[in-house]
Design an enzyme around this catalytic site. Structure first.
Site, PDB file in Angstrom:
ATOM      1  N   ASP A 172       0.877  -1.165   0.000  1.00 31.02           N
ATOM      2  CA  ASP A 172       0.000   0.000   0.000  1.00 31.02           C
ATOM      3  C   ASP A 172       0.918   1.220   0.000  1.00 31.02           C
ATOM      4  O   ASP A 172       1.521   1.560   1.009  1.00 31.02           O
ATOM      5  CB  ASP A 172      -0.890  -0.040   1.252  1.00 31.02           C
ATOM      6  CG  ASP A 172      -1.744   1.219   1.399  1.00 31.02           C
ATOM      7  OD1 ASP A 172      -1.682   2.104   0.528  1.00 31.02           O
ATOM      8  OD2 ASP A 172      -2.484   1.300   2.406  1.00 31.02           O
ATOM      9  N   LYS A 220       2.970  11.316  -3.273  1.00 31.49           N
ATOM     10  CA  LYS A 220       1.942  10.672  -4.097  1.00 31.49           C
ATOM     11  C   LYS A 220       1.060  11.710  -4.791  1.00 31.49           C
ATOM     12  O   LYS A 220       0.533  11.468  -5.865  1.00 31.49           O
ATOM     13  CB  LYS A 220       1.100   9.769  -3.197  1.00 31.49           C
ATOM     14  CG  LYS A 220       0.131   8.855  -3.915  1.00 31.49           C
ATOM     15  CD  LYS A 220      -0.466   7.894  -2.917  1.00 31.49           C
ATOM     16  CE  LYS A 220      -1.532   6.991  -3.515  1.00 31.49           C
ATOM     17  NZ  LYS A 220      -2.070   6.081  -2.484  1.00 31.49           N
ATOM     18  N   GLU A 251      -7.241   0.487  -4.558  1.00 33.40           N
ATOM     19  CA  GLU A 251      -7.258   0.353  -3.103  1.00 33.40           C
ATOM     20  C   GLU A 251      -8.602  -0.187  -2.560  1.00 33.40           C
ATOM     21  O   GLU A 251      -8.594  -1.093  -1.720  1.00 33.40           O
ATOM     22  CB  GLU A 251      -6.890   1.695  -2.466  1.00 33.40           C
ATOM     23  CG  GLU A 251      -5.408   2.019  -2.672  1.00 33.40           C
ATOM     24  CD  GLU A 251      -5.046   3.492  -2.518  1.00 33.40           C
ATOM     25  OE1 GLU A 251      -5.903   4.282  -2.081  1.00 33.40           O
ATOM     26  OE2 GLU A 251      -3.907   3.864  -2.861  1.00 33.40           O
ATOM     27  N   ASP A 297     -12.809   5.477   1.896  1.00 31.12           N
ATOM     28  CA  ASP A 297     -11.378   5.520   2.225  1.00 31.12           C
ATOM     29  C   ASP A 297     -10.931   6.962   2.432  1.00 31.12           C
ATOM     30  O   ASP A 297     -10.778   7.717   1.476  1.00 31.12           O
ATOM     31  CB  ASP A 297     -10.582   4.863   1.086  1.00 31.12           C
ATOM     32  CG  ASP A 297      -9.060   4.911   1.319  1.00 31.12           C
ATOM     33  OD1 ASP A 297      -8.612   5.585   2.268  1.00 31.12           O
ATOM     34  OD2 ASP A 297      -8.326   4.271   0.541  1.00 31.12           O
TER      35      ASP A 297
HETATM   36  P1  ADP Z   1      -2.759   7.445   3.191  1.00 31.46           P
HETATM   37  O1  ADP Z   1      -3.409   6.256   2.610  1.00 31.46           O
HETATM   38  O2  ADP Z   1      -3.185   8.722   2.544  1.00 31.46           O
HETATM   39  O3  ADP Z   1      -1.294   7.336   3.342  1.00 31.46           O
HETATM   40  P2  ADP Z   1      -3.518   6.635   5.872  1.00 31.46           P
HETATM   41  O4  ADP Z   1      -4.612   5.695   5.618  1.00 31.46           O
HETATM   42  O5  ADP Z   1      -2.237   6.110   6.370  1.00 31.46           O
HETATM   43  O6  ADP Z   1      -3.317   7.618   4.645  1.00 31.46           O
HETATM   44  O7  ADP Z   1      -4.067   7.712   6.886  1.00 31.46           O
HETATM   45  C1  ADP Z   1      -3.261   8.703   7.359  1.00 31.46           C
HETATM   46  C2  ADP Z   1      -4.118   9.707   8.047  1.00 31.46           C
HETATM   47  O8  ADP Z   1      -4.819   9.101   9.118  1.00 31.46           O
HETATM   48  C3  ADP Z   1      -3.295  10.851   8.621  1.00 31.46           C
HETATM   49  O9  ADP Z   1      -3.926  12.080   8.351  1.00 31.46           O
HETATM   50  C4  ADP Z   1      -3.338  10.532  10.093  1.00 31.46           C
HETATM   51  O10 ADP Z   1      -3.213  11.703  10.892  1.00 31.46           O
HETATM   52  C5  ADP Z   1      -4.699   9.909  10.242  1.00 31.46           C
HETATM   53  N1  ADP Z   1      -4.816   9.099  11.454  1.00 31.46           N
HETATM   54  C6  ADP Z   1      -4.057   8.037  11.835  1.00 31.46           C
HETATM   55  N2  ADP Z   1      -4.429   7.595  13.050  1.00 31.46           N
HETATM   56  C7  ADP Z   1      -5.447   8.393  13.461  1.00 31.46           C
HETATM   57  C8  ADP Z   1      -6.247   8.461  14.644  1.00 31.46           C
HETATM   58  N3  ADP Z   1      -6.066   7.611  15.663  1.00 31.46           N
HETATM   59  N4  ADP Z   1      -7.190   9.412  14.702  1.00 31.46           N
HETATM   60  C9  ADP Z   1      -7.372  10.285  13.680  1.00 31.46           C
HETATM   61  N5  ADP Z   1      -6.659  10.278  12.553  1.00 31.46           N
HETATM   62  C10 ADP Z   1      -5.693   9.349  12.435  1.00 31.46           C
HETATM   63 MG    MG Z   2      -4.460   4.757   1.979  1.00 31.22          MG
END
Ligand code: ADP
Ligand code: MG
Length: 632
Positions: A25, A87, A186, A208
């Site tokens: 991912d 990205k 995804e 998502d």
């Molecule tokens: P991406 O696929 O865009 O890389 P992710 O699915 O890893 O993103 O999500 C990252 C986002 O999730 C970030 O903005 C992060 O701050 C948020 N995030 C992660 N854990 C938490 C949480 N416990 N509460 C709120 N937001 C969260």
């Molecule tokens: Mg993601």
């Protein structure tokens, strides 16, 4: 007692050696890798037991790029050379990127066409190269965990990544020396992770909300096949925007003016993200901001923030996602009440307001049992395992859809659509055209992607010529143009004059600026460096980690060292910190590592005392009853 059989080293005993396949991912904020072991998909951790790799790359003074947590920690002190959210730039033009309104602190070259180029102290790098560093790091992690090179990977991309963005992702994998089995969307990966392929026939919505993007996909499971009915979303909306709103709020509270310097911006964004994430678990917490940038500007603020404040700052953003959901349901011609399951994906779906608004909208409780950060990588790993041939039977067939229509330019700059958006792929469609002039012997074909009527409003994918048409009167020639889209969403186009059989063919390589030669050069360069890379990277990471610990420990000592420690304890820690600082400037990686461990150990008691204080602060505002509820 029977004799043990000993195999020659490197020789397998198993008749069918399993191949190593991984699902990656490649996220805007985090990336991760999973693989199937004994029939079960597991996410792989690094040597410090971290599964999420921050999608951040730092280009240091010397040595190979630093990826992940160490790079993330450098974002504040070295903003120009620390590339995050790459990205968002993949396969885009510089104008697209600045359009997104994202306030990147990086320096771009003034090249206007194709993908933006970033100026770092190690030279100019393209987003594809930055992504390849992240992929390389994950491949390395897989090798460390499984003891062997990866044979093939499935990489996930947002459902509406266009051709250029998909191609850029593939190129990044090529530079990282990885074999891509397939790119999959995804949301489709998420549905696979929940095993909904073995479930009853129904409509599934995948919501998502990640760090930088929002995707909504409407899938239908029909005769054991996932069909993507519609996709939608917003490529510039995610948890980063929550952070930005909260950072602005904090800046206002701290009395800062409009545009603080990049270091302060980074600091505030990091704090905002921390606070936001904590507020997913607690109702309220005490915040203490204190930071001074190199340019002398400082922030100072202390106060309480609760969930209601955060909710107010983000509810409009979440509302926007609901509007995308409505549009996609309409595209799919699906009624809300026909949606059987809603899958939650992405770290931002941990925000309680997101969950409740989604539940309200779809009138059903969303699926949250698989970690929303991991669900996509897990699905990708399952698919990779099938594609590499580790599972002989019952393949899960994947049908994805074309995110944007494909067509060609006709007279007057208009677009003739050949394959409409949301067509399931792989797909092939043909259409006949003719000449518009007497004696015309050549034809220029301009392939475009997009849903607008005018060529200028669509993305130009490629141009090619069909020549050698025998001279005929206008309208007599019979030219068949065939579009083909493979399972990855990559496009090829061919044109044939029917009466003579003259053919011209092109695999559309989107014109985002990287030539094949440029890619080969990057691949060669990365191979040249492969050997010294590992040692250099380890040293660089340890140096960075050492400096980070030095800074953090000094800050902690300054804050409440005197009140929590005896004079002896205090002096011992200072000495240990000074020692680590001196070592971090050498290239003795073993000594640095030892001293890092020593300092970590020495400061344990101090850390525990500090932790108690901050827990007490975080608990202010929650009653004991509320906490008991949450723990249930
Ligand atoms: P991406 O696929 O865009 O890389 P992710 O699915 O890893 O993103 O999500 C990252 C986002 O999730 C970030 O903005 C992060 O701050 C948020 N995030 C992660 N854990 C938490 C949480 N416990 N509460 C709120 N937001 C969260
Ligand atoms: Mg993601």
């Amino acid at each position: 007692m029977s004799l043990m059989q000993i195999a020659e080293p490197g020789q397998s005993q198993k008749p069918h050696q399993r191949k190593i396949a991984a699902g990656i991912d490649l996220g805007t904020t985090h990336s991760l890798v999973a693989t199937v072991r004994s029939g079960e998909a597991v996410v792989l951790a690094d040597h410090t037991n971290q599964k999420l790799l921050p999608s951040v790359v730092n280009y240091p003074e010397q040595g190979s790029p630093i990826v992940g947590h160490s790079a993330y920690n450098l974002a504040v002190s070295d903003p120009h050379n620390t590339i995050a959210s790459v990205k968002r730039m993949m396969g885009r033009g510089i104008d697209d990127v600045t359009h997104l309104g994202a306030q990147f602190p990086y320096r771009f070259t003034d090249k206007r066409d194709g993908m933006p180029e970033l100026i770092t102290r190690q030279g100019i790098v393209s987003p594809v190269q930055v992504s390849s560093e992240i992929l390389r790091c994950l491949a390395c992690r897989t090798k460390q965990a499984l003891g062997d090179d990866v044979d093939g990977v499935v990489i996930t991309v947002p459902a509406y990544f266009d051709d250029a963005q998909r191609q850029a992702t593939r190129d990044a994998a090529r530079i990282a020396n990885l074999t891509v089995l397939r790119l999959i969307n995804e949301p489709t990966a998420a549905a696979l992770a929940y095993g909904l392929d073995n479930d009853k026939e129904q409509v599934i919505a995948v919501y998502d909300l990640g760090g930088g993007t929002f995707d909504i996909s409407i899938l239908r499971l029909h005769k054991g096949v996932f069909e993507v009915l519609a996709t939608g979303g917003n490529s510039a909306l995610g948890g980063d925007d929550f952070d930005r709103n909260l950072a602005n709020w904090l800046a206002e509270k701290a009395g800062l003016n409009e545009n603080p310097d990049p270091q302060i911006q980074r600091y505030l964004l990091n704090q905002a993200r921390d606070i936001k994430q904590q507020l997913s678990d607690v109702e309220s917490l005490d915040v203490h901001l204190e930071y001074q940038s190199k340019s002398g500007l400082s922030v100072q603020w202390q106060g309480e923030i609760n969930r209601t404040v955060l909710n107010e700052l983000v509810s409009k953003l979440i509302q926007k996602t609901m509007m995308s959901c409505r549009r996609s349901l309409k595209d799919a011609e699906i009624d809300i009440s026909d949606v059987g399951e809603v899958i939650m994906v992405g770290g931002s779906t941990r925000v309680p307001l997101v969950r409740s608004m989604v539940a309200d909208y779809f009138q059903t409780e969303p699926l949250v049992s698989i970690n929303p950060d991991e669900v996509v990588a897990i699905g990708a790993a399952l698919q990779a395992d099938i594609l590499i041939g580790n599972r002989a039977d019952n393949e899960t067939l994947l049908l994805d859809v074309l995110p944007l229509s494909l067509g060609i330019e006709t007279m007057g700059g208009l677009v003739e659509k050949i394959i409409p958006r949301n067509s399931p792929i792989p797909v092939s469609r043909a259409q006949d055209f003719t000449t518009y002039q007497d004696g015309q012997t050549g034809l220029k074909l301009h392939v475009v992607q997009g849903d607008r009527e005018m060529v200028n409003d669509c993305r130009s994918l490629a141009e090619f010529n069909l020549t050698g048409i025998p001279p005929m009167v206008a309208g007599a020639a019979h030219i068949r143009v065939t579009f083909q889209v493979d399972a990855d969403g990559l496009v090829s186009v061919s044109a044939t004059e029917q009466s003579t059989g003259i053919e011209s063919h092109i695999v559309v390589k989107p014109s985002y600026g990287l030539t094949d030669e440029a890619i080969m050069e990057m691949i060669n360069a990365s191979m040249d460096h492969a050997e010294d890379d590992i040692a250099a990277r380890r040293l660089a990471e340890e140096q960075v980690e050492a400096m980070r610990l030095v800074e953090a420990s000094r800050a902690a000592l300054a804050e409440n060292g005197r009140e929590l420690l005896s004079a002896d304890e205090f002096d011992a820690l200072v000495k240990s910190i000074d020692g680590l600082e001196a070592l971090s400037k050498t290239d003795d990686h073993l000594a640095i590592k030892d001293q890092l461990e020593a300092l970590n150990k020495e400061s344990e008691i101090f850390a525990a005392k500090r932790m108690n204080i901050s827990i007490n602060q975080a608990l202010v505002g929650s009653t004991v009853d509320e906490l008991a509820q949450e723990n249930r």
